[in-house]
Design a protein around this motif. Structure first.
Motif, PDB file in Angstrom:
ATOM      1  N   GLY A 184     -22.106  24.313  19.293  1.00  0.00           N
ATOM      2  CA  GLY A 184     -23.500  24.555  19.662  1.00  0.00           C
ATOM      3  C   GLY A 184     -24.500  23.906  18.736  1.00  0.00           C
ATOM      4  O   GLY A 184     -25.712  24.110  18.875  1.00  0.00           O
ATOM      5  N   ALA A 185     -24.019  23.118  17.765  1.00  0.00           N
ATOM      6  CA  ALA A 185     -24.908  22.379  16.872  1.00  0.00           C
ATOM      7  C   ALA A 185     -25.113  20.972  17.428  1.00  0.00           C
ATOM      8  O   ALA A 185     -24.481  20.564  18.403  1.00  0.00           O
ATOM      9  CB  ALA A 185     -24.330  22.323  15.462  1.00  0.00           C
ATOM     10  N   LYS A 186     -25.981  20.222  16.797  1.00  0.00           N
ATOM     11  CA  LYS A 186     -26.237  18.847  17.200  1.00  0.00           C
ATOM     12  C   LYS A 186     -25.381  17.920  16.345  1.00  0.00           C
ATOM     13  O   LYS A 186     -25.414  17.993  15.108  1.00  0.00           O
ATOM     14  CB  LYS A 186     -27.719  18.511  17.005  1.00  0.00           C
ATOM     15  N   GLY A 187     -24.592  17.054  16.987  1.00  0.00           N
ATOM     16  CA  GLY A 187     -23.710  16.152  16.267  1.00  0.00           C
ATOM     17  C   GLY A 187     -24.211  14.722  16.284  1.00  0.00           C
ATOM     18  O   GLY A 187     -24.741  14.251  17.301  1.00  0.00           O
ATOM     19  N   PHE A 188     -24.048  14.036  15.162  1.00  0.00           N
ATOM     20  CA  PHE A 188     -24.447  12.636  15.024  1.00  0.00           C
ATOM     21  C   PHE A 188     -23.309  11.854  14.376  1.00  0.00           C
ATOM     22  O   PHE A 188     -22.484  12.419  13.650  1.00  0.00           O
ATOM     23  CB  PHE A 188     -25.686  12.498  14.134  1.00  0.00           C
ATOM     24  N   THR A 189     -23.321  10.534  14.588  1.00  0.00           N
ATOM     25  CA  THR A 189     -22.336   9.657  13.952  1.00  0.00           C
ATOM     26  C   THR A 189     -23.040   8.420  13.406  1.00  0.00           C
ATOM     27  O   THR A 189     -23.902   7.843  14.075  1.00  0.00           O
ATOM     28  CB  THR A 189     -21.243   9.226  14.946  1.00  0.00           C
ATOM     29  N   ILE A 190     -22.672   8.050  12.182  1.00  0.00           N
ATOM     30  CA  ILE A 190     -23.152   6.793  11.579  1.00  0.00           C
ATOM     31  C   ILE A 190     -21.934   5.951  11.242  1.00  0.00           C
ATOM     32  O   ILE A 190     -21.011   6.427  10.570  1.00  0.00           O
ATOM     33  CB  ILE A 190     -23.942   7.033  10.277  1.00  0.00           C
ATOM     34  N   GLU A 191     -21.938   4.719  11.677  1.00  0.00           N
ATOM     35  CA  GLU A 191     -20.846   3.803  11.350  1.00  0.00           C
ATOM     36  C   GLU A 191     -21.336   2.535  10.664  1.00  0.00           C
ATOM     37  O   GLU A 191     -20.554   1.868   9.988  1.00  0.00           O
ATOM     38  CB  GLU A 191     -20.068   3.439  12.615  1.00  0.00           C
ATOM     39  N   ARG A 192     -22.621   2.233  10.834  1.00  0.00           N
ATOM     40  CA  ARG A 192     -23.160   0.998  10.278  1.00  0.00           C
ATOM     41  C   ARG A 192     -24.314   1.312   9.326  1.00  0.00           C
ATOM     42  O   ARG A 192     -25.137   2.193   9.599  1.00  0.00           O
ATOM     43  CB  ARG A 192     -23.648   0.061  11.388  1.00  0.00           C
ATOM     44  N   PRO A 193     -24.402   0.610   8.199  1.00  0.00           N
ATOM     45  CA  PRO A 193     -25.450   0.915   7.220  1.00  0.00           C
ATOM     46  C   PRO A 193     -26.860   0.782   7.767  1.00  0.00           C
ATOM     47  O   PRO A 193     -27.753   1.540   7.378  1.00  0.00           O
ATOM     48  CB  PRO A 193     -25.183  -0.085   6.081  1.00  0.00           C
ATOM     49  N   GLU A 194     -27.075  -0.154   8.688  1.00  0.00           N
ATOM     50  CA  GLU A 194     -28.426  -0.331   9.218  1.00  0.00           C
ATOM     51  C   GLU A 194     -28.864   0.844  10.102  1.00  0.00           C
ATOM     52  O   GLU A 194     -30.055   1.001  10.398  1.00  0.00           O
ATOM     53  CB  GLU A 194     -28.536  -1.640  10.013  1.00  0.00           C
ATOM     54  N   ASP A 195     -27.903   1.684  10.517  1.00  0.00           N
ATOM     55  CA  ASP A 195     -28.242   2.838  11.347  1.00  0.00           C
ATOM     56  C   ASP A 195     -28.462   4.112  10.527  1.00  0.00           C
ATOM     57  O   ASP A 195     -28.892   5.137  11.061  1.00  0.00           O
ATOM     58  CB  ASP A 195     -27.110   3.108  12.359  1.00  0.00           C
TER      59      ASP A 195
END
Length: 583
Positions: free
Chosen positions: A505-516
């Motif tokens: 029920g939380a908000k999930g995020f993903t970062i794979e690239r430094p510019e993001d």
């Protein structure tokens, strides 16, 4: 309905100022939980998903507020589960109260269900440890437990057998020697200060020194102004133990930052070159980073007399509250030239340039430093940041700068995994409205991952940043650098933490690239409600020590020769890191 023993205990805790308790229910504490239910308007109960998290949350609450952290668990396995978090409190000297159940009083020791003798189990972890024997005993036990946790800075344990929890309050069995209402709550501000003659002796040692280093820990957190004045007066740098990270802002001209494997090179230099050491509120365990025996005179300020001389030879030990002692000491000190301090400041310029270079790299896979370096720019000046144990402690210590009224902590002496998220629960409950962030590894988060649901249940504004490299990174590098062995047993089966967050029920995020990184982190921090950001990073990026020793280099070479996985990639990574450092 007649008042029961559990009511007495809960009401007495409220009188002591306890308004929050972390825990998990069970049949061994049903009577106690009924008292929590009927007093819920005055004492908030936070239900976690694992008792270990309850203890950690209580420790975090204590560290960030300075108040008593309280946790509760059922008999048997519930009480056993509390232990790791309670040892964290013991090792970092935090006032925490654990309340557990027990089996029926007349079946204790009879191999009945959940008949674990928690009184005996808690003997090592606690400064006070007692079983409630009836209504005339209950208030006495609570009072002693609370005052001892505060006074001795440790864990108190109250064990209540299942049937006694529901006994009606009565003076029928009160002993005449146990005078009713003889025990009182207690609140005395610390005014401890050593004799003036001893303070003068310490001042003489400091005044005789020429290269003075100041080493501060958690015991100096309330002394920012005094420590700054001390550094200015004696012309010496302030080195910070990790639990003392928030003593001074990291960009203060008086500090060289942390010490040790995850510290800075200028801090190591200061310890190697000083002729006088002032230790304030720290029992930092890694003695190999302190001045060598005979190198430096030492003045130690410590509220616990048993810690004087524990890590380094001491010429003058000042037992007392750090703020009070410094207030008395400062007028006796002679101003010195700041040549030693200026030398450290020049070194810090180079160190910050190096951290900026490492934190803004565009390499793929993404470097873990990029995540914490970017996070640092987005934190509020009153943010509360918790770290887990492992390589993430290095990335957080080096790239998150304390400023304003920010607070920071992690598991210090115990250095356990899995504390970061529960610490943040304690912080968010204590300070609703403040920005709360925890930086954790994928190994540590997986241990108590269910607490993401706790964030959701109580709508806690916490941003969880998980550095995901699918390996127990700290252990991997320890096996190589400290032992000279190839990594073994450290690879982790990947988990999609963003999907887990969404499922909870939380908000999930993903970062794979430094510019993001900046865009994603900004969005996660701005989101109303709990968030989890998984940052996929390079598993072969080492947490380079501030200064690398010859022994570490030899062990590393030995590990590579014995068949270390991805040896070529690791050599290339370290080679590029050192090349950038030299440049």
């Amino acid at each position: 309905m007649a008042k029961q023993v559990s009511d007495l205990i809960v009401e007495r805790l409220i009188e002591w100022g306890v308004d929050t308790m972390f825990g998990f229910p069970g049949d061994g504490v049903d009577g106690f939980f009924e008292a929590l239910r009927t007093h819920k308007d005055k004492l908030k109960f936070i239900q976690v998903r694992h008792e270990e998290a309850a203890a950690f949350a209580a420790v975090g609450y204590a560290k960030y507020t300075g108040r008593l952290g309280v946790c509760c668990a059922t008999s048997g396995p519930g009480g056993v589960h509390l232990l790791n978090g309670l040892y964290d409190a013991k090792c970092d000297q935090q006032p925490v109260l654990a309340i557990t159940g027990h089996t029926f009083s007349d079946l204790i020791g009879m191999d009945y269900q959940q008949d674990v003798d928690l009184d005996k189990l808690y003997m090592d972890v606690s400064v006070f440890n007692e079983r409630v024997m009836g209504s005339s005993h209950a208030v006495n036990v609570v009072d002693m437990a609370v005052r001892t946790a505060y006074g001795r800075k440790g864990v108190s344990h109250i064990c209540i057998p299942k049937d006694i929890q529901e006994w009606e309050v009565s003076d029928k069995h009160r002993n005449s020697a146990n005078v009713a209402q003889h025990s009182a709550d207690w609140s005395v501000p610390s005014s401890a200060k050593p004799a003036q003659s001893l303070i003068q002796k310490a001042a003489d040692v400091i005044n005789d020194g020429s290269k003075i280093a100041i080493f501060v820990g958690r015991g100096a957190l309330r002394c920012r102004e005094e420590v700054s004045q001390l550094a200015k007066t004696v012309g010496g740098p302030v080195v910070k133990a990790l639990l003392g990270k928030a003593v001074l802002p990291d960009r203060s001209p008086y500090t060289t930052g942390g010490l040790g494997l995850l510290g800075t090179a200028p801090s190591v230099d200061a310890m190697e070159e000083c002729d006088t050491l002032i230790m304030i509120g720290t029992s930092y365990p890694y003695m190999e980073f302190l001045p060598k025996p005979g190198q430096a005179k030492c003045v130690q300020i410590e509220i616990d007399p048993t810690r004087i001389g524990l890590r380094h030879q001491v010429d003058v030990g000042l037992v007392g509250d750090a703020k009070n002692v410094l207030t008395a000491l400062l007028p006796l000190l002679k101003p010195k030239k700041d040549k030693f301090l200026k030398k450290s400041q020049e070194r810090m310029k180079s160190w910050f340039e190096l951290m900026e270079e490492r934190g803004t790299r565009k390499d793929m896979p993404m470097k873990p430093q990029v995540v914490t370096h970017t996070l640092n720019k987005l934190l509020n000046d009153d943010a509360i940041v918790s770290s887990d144990s492992g390589t993430i402690a290095t990335w957080t210590a080096r790239h998150v700068d304390i400023r304003g009224t920010m607070q920071f902590s992690l598991s210090g002496s115990l250095a356990t995994m899995a504390n970061g998220l529960p610490y943040s629960i304690g912080a968010a409950v204590a300070y609703p409205g403040r920005q709360v962030v925890c930086v954790v590894g994928d190994g540590g988060l997986a241990m108590l991952m269910g607490e993401i649901a706790t964030l959701v249940k109580y709508k806690l504004q916490v941003c969880v940043i998980v550095i995901k490299n699918n390996v127990l990174g700290q252990i991997k590098w320890e096996q190589m650098i400290l032992e000279g062995n190839p990594e073994f047993g450290v690879e982790l089966e990947p988990i999609d933490f963003a999907m887990v967050a969404t499922a909870c029920g939380a908000k999930g995020f993903t970062i794979e690239r430094p510019e993001d990184a900046e865009g994603v982190l900004r969005e996660a921090l701005a989101h109303k409600g709990p968030t989890v950001v998984q940052a996929v990073v390079d598993p072969n990026e080492p947490p380079m020590p501030g200064k690398i020793t010859t022994e570490q280099t030899l062990h590393f070479a030995k590990a590579l020769a014995r068949g270390q996985k991805d040896a070529l990639k690791i050599v290339k990574t370290i080679g590029m890191d050192k090349l950038r450092e030299v440049i």
